[in-house]
Write an enzyme that holds these catalytic residues in place. Structure first.
Site, PDB file in Angstrom:
ATOM      1  N   LYS A 115      32.057 -62.547 -26.954  1.00 16.72           N
ATOM      2  CA  LYS A 115      30.665 -62.535 -26.525  1.00 16.72           C
ATOM      3  C   LYS A 115      30.110 -61.110 -26.407  1.00 16.72           C
ATOM      4  O   LYS A 115      28.922 -60.885 -26.578  1.00 16.72           O
ATOM      5  CB  LYS A 115      30.515 -63.229 -25.169  1.00 16.72           C
ATOM      6  CG  LYS A 115      31.127 -64.611 -25.028  1.00 16.72           C
ATOM      7  CD  LYS A 115      30.348 -65.675 -25.758  1.00 16.72           C
ATOM      8  CE  LYS A 115      30.756 -67.097 -25.409  1.00 16.72           C
ATOM      9  NZ  LYS A 115      32.139 -67.458 -25.648  1.00 16.72           N
TER      10      LYS A 115
HETATM   11  C1  LIG Z   1      32.522 -68.684 -26.177  1.00 17.84           C
HETATM   12  C2  LIG Z   1      33.882 -68.815 -26.680  1.00 17.84           C
HETATM   13  C3  LIG Z   1      34.203 -69.762 -27.649  1.00 17.84           C
HETATM   14  C4  LIG Z   1      33.184 -70.729 -28.200  1.00 17.84           C
HETATM   15  O1  LIG Z   1      32.195 -70.076 -28.964  1.00 17.84           O
HETATM   16  P1  LIG Z   1      30.828 -70.836 -29.293  1.00 17.84           P
HETATM   17  O2  LIG Z   1      29.967 -69.814 -29.931  1.00 17.84           O
HETATM   18  O3  LIG Z   1      30.294 -71.318 -27.988  1.00 17.84           O
HETATM   19  O4  LIG Z   1      31.183 -71.966 -30.194  1.00 17.84           O
HETATM   20  C5  LIG Z   1      35.494 -69.805 -28.098  1.00 17.84           C
HETATM   21  N1  LIG Z   1      36.431 -68.980 -27.620  1.00 17.84           N
HETATM   22  C6  LIG Z   1      36.169 -68.059 -26.696  1.00 17.84           C
HETATM   23  C7  LIG Z   1      37.248 -67.186 -26.180  1.00 17.84           C
HETATM   24  C8  LIG Z   1      34.886 -67.936 -26.187  1.00 17.84           C
HETATM   25  O5  LIG Z   1      34.612 -67.014 -25.272  1.00 17.84           O
END
Ligand SMILES: *Cc1c(COP(=O)(O)O)cnc(C)c1O
Length: 473
Positions: A115
């Site tokens: 993120k």
């Molecule tokens: C947010 C996240 C996901 C999922 O990603 P999306 O964009 O919501 O599909 C998967 N793995 C980790 C470690 C995350 O932080």
């Protein structure tokens, strides 16, 4: 480029500038913003991307979407600052696991999860734009774990922003919780809701639907529904793709999927011209997407906790953007479907849309046993310690490679640092991964934990009491 809502029912929908769509996040009709058309990159343009520093590539790609709002020079200044906070010069290093499979490490930012790639840039973009407009916003978001700390880190201590992140109480890992509750900044609030992630998302949608509150506090979203995040997330698909031979050679990606933001960004990169062969979605036991791709039926089931909490989601909100496309970019059709889905928990089947979706993505469910197994085997075969979310991507990639005949290199997205989920990793490998220096004292830091019931009134009162007033309200 103009932006429109996925739920605008009019034959010629009203459109917004990037500035307007960026500041609003979610449309007032509840839809998500999408560009009216995607920029197209020629093979020559993609070849120019090879060997660019990541920050430069990000400035160029994001300017394709945000060019009316930020000059490329301004974006370059923001991307250089954002990605210099990552503790790898490559920002997103590729690690080869075997002759066909690579890991793309997206976890070298301040909160050790992918993120950061989007939010470390989007937070400062917000701040820069608001400062220019002498405005103040209140960011409200729902998180199943990693978005929360990444958003709080990206918005903390900023003059023009207050941020409130809702997360499901007792359903995120201790490290994820501590990364949110130890952000010591008076404009950053982490709120534990007594409910699931979907409850948190519903609360956020309800807050946005309260037009009075929305206008009074200038509500905005920094979670994966903001188009700017999708734009920023396309960058690493380009970076990794060209590093492994695109556009000459097609590349496949496998994405651990929750809210469908990351996988959708891959789809966008492909639509812009990156030759992606297979785009694989890995889900955990909360497998609404895998079931949809297998059967054509999109139906909600209760959310169950798993080893991969950031994927414990049954309503993948970014799917609405794909649905809009599958419905011929008709806001009327997409809006109807989504409303039915929200009311009844299942979506009317549409064979044509489903067939189109299956040409774009493959989806594989990976349960906790297989996740553990994959962590253990990956360590044994290649010496890499991977977190459970990454393991879902690796397992889904391996399933895909065993069922489909493709010679394209496969890149599994490594979305969290293994030390964020040390218990599972230790059980699978016997090794306890260690947190990098900057976070090593997180278990000793003082927590500020606010717990609220799953109740819109209580959440609204808390936010009204703690948001600094918007200058123009
Ligand atoms: C947010 C996240 C996901 C999922 O990603 P999306 O964009 O919501 O599909 C998967 N793995 C980790 C470690 C995350 O932080």
């Amino acid at each position: 480029m103009r932006y429109l809502s996925t739920r605008d029912p009019r034959p010629s929908p009203s459109t917004l500038s990037f500035t307007e769509a960026f500041l609003a996040g979610l449309a007032e009709d509840g839809g998500l913003y999408v560009p009216d058309q995607l920029p197209a990159l020629s093979p020559t343009a993609l070849r120019d991307y090879v060997r660019l520093p990541y920050a430069e590539l990000a400035a160029r790609v994001v300017s394709l979407f945000a060019g009316e709002t930020f000059s490329t020079d301004k974006l370059r200044q923001l991307t250089v600052a954002a990605y210099s906070r990552f503790n790898r010069a490559a920002v997103v290093p590729l690690v080869q696991l075997d002759e066909r499979l690579w890991l793309l490490e997206l976890f070298h930012g301040p909160t050790l999860a992918f993120k950061d790639l989007a939010l470390q840039l989007v937070g400062p973009m917000f701040d820069a734009l608001l400062a220019r407009r002498h405005e103040h916003i209140t960011v409200v978001g729902a998180t199943s774990g990693d978005t929360g700390c990444a958003a709080l880190e990206a918005c903390r201590d900023r003059e023009a922003i207050d941020i409130f992140m809702l997360f499901p109480h007792n359903r995120v890992s201790e490290i994820q919780r501590r990364q949110m509750t130890t952000v010591d900044s008076s404009n950053a609030h982490a709120i534990a809701i007594e409910g699931t992630f979907d409850d948190c998302q519903d609360l956020v949608k309800a807050l946005f639907a309260d037009i009075k509150l929305r206008r009074a506090l200038n509500l905005s979203a920094v979670n994966s529904i903001n188009w700017a995040r999708i734009a920023a997330q396309t960058v690493y698909y380009f970076a990794a793709g060209v590093a492994l031979g695109a556009p000459t050679r097609p590349i496949s990606f496998s994405v651990p999927t929750g809210n469908f933001g990351n996988a959708y960004a891959g789809h966008v990169a492909r639509c812009m011209g990156l030759p992606i062969d297979r785009l694989v979605i890995g889900t955990n036991r909360n497998d609404i997407l895998a079931r949809y791709f297998a059967t054509g039926r999109m139906a909600i089931a209760p959310v169950e906790p798993s080893f991969t909490p950031s994927m414990d989601i049954q309503v993948p909100s970014n799917f609405e953007r794909l649905l809009f496309e599958l419905k011929g970019c008709s806001g009327a059709a997409a809006g109807d479907q989504i409303r039915l889905f929200r009311q009844t928990g299942s979506m009317p089947e549409d064979d044509q849309a489903w067939r189109m979706a299956r040409r774009l993505f493959s989806a594989h469910k990976v349960d906790d046993t297989q996740t553990m197994d994959t962590i253990g085997k990956t360590y044994a075969r290649s010496g890499a310690l991977i977190d459970p979310h990454t393991a879902v991507a690796v397992a889904a990639a391996q399933t895909e490679m065993s069922v489909c005949n493709t010679s394209a290199p496969m890149i599994a997205l490594a979305c969290a640092h293994p030390a964020k989920f040390p218990d599972v990793v230790e059980r699978a490998t016997g090794l306890r991964p260690v947190l990098p220096g900057a976070l090593s004292d997180i278990l000793e830091r003082r927590e500020r934990l606010i717990v609220l019931p799953n109740d819109l009134g209580a959440v609204t009162r808390f936010i009204r009491a703690h948001a600094r007033r918007s200058e123009n309200s």
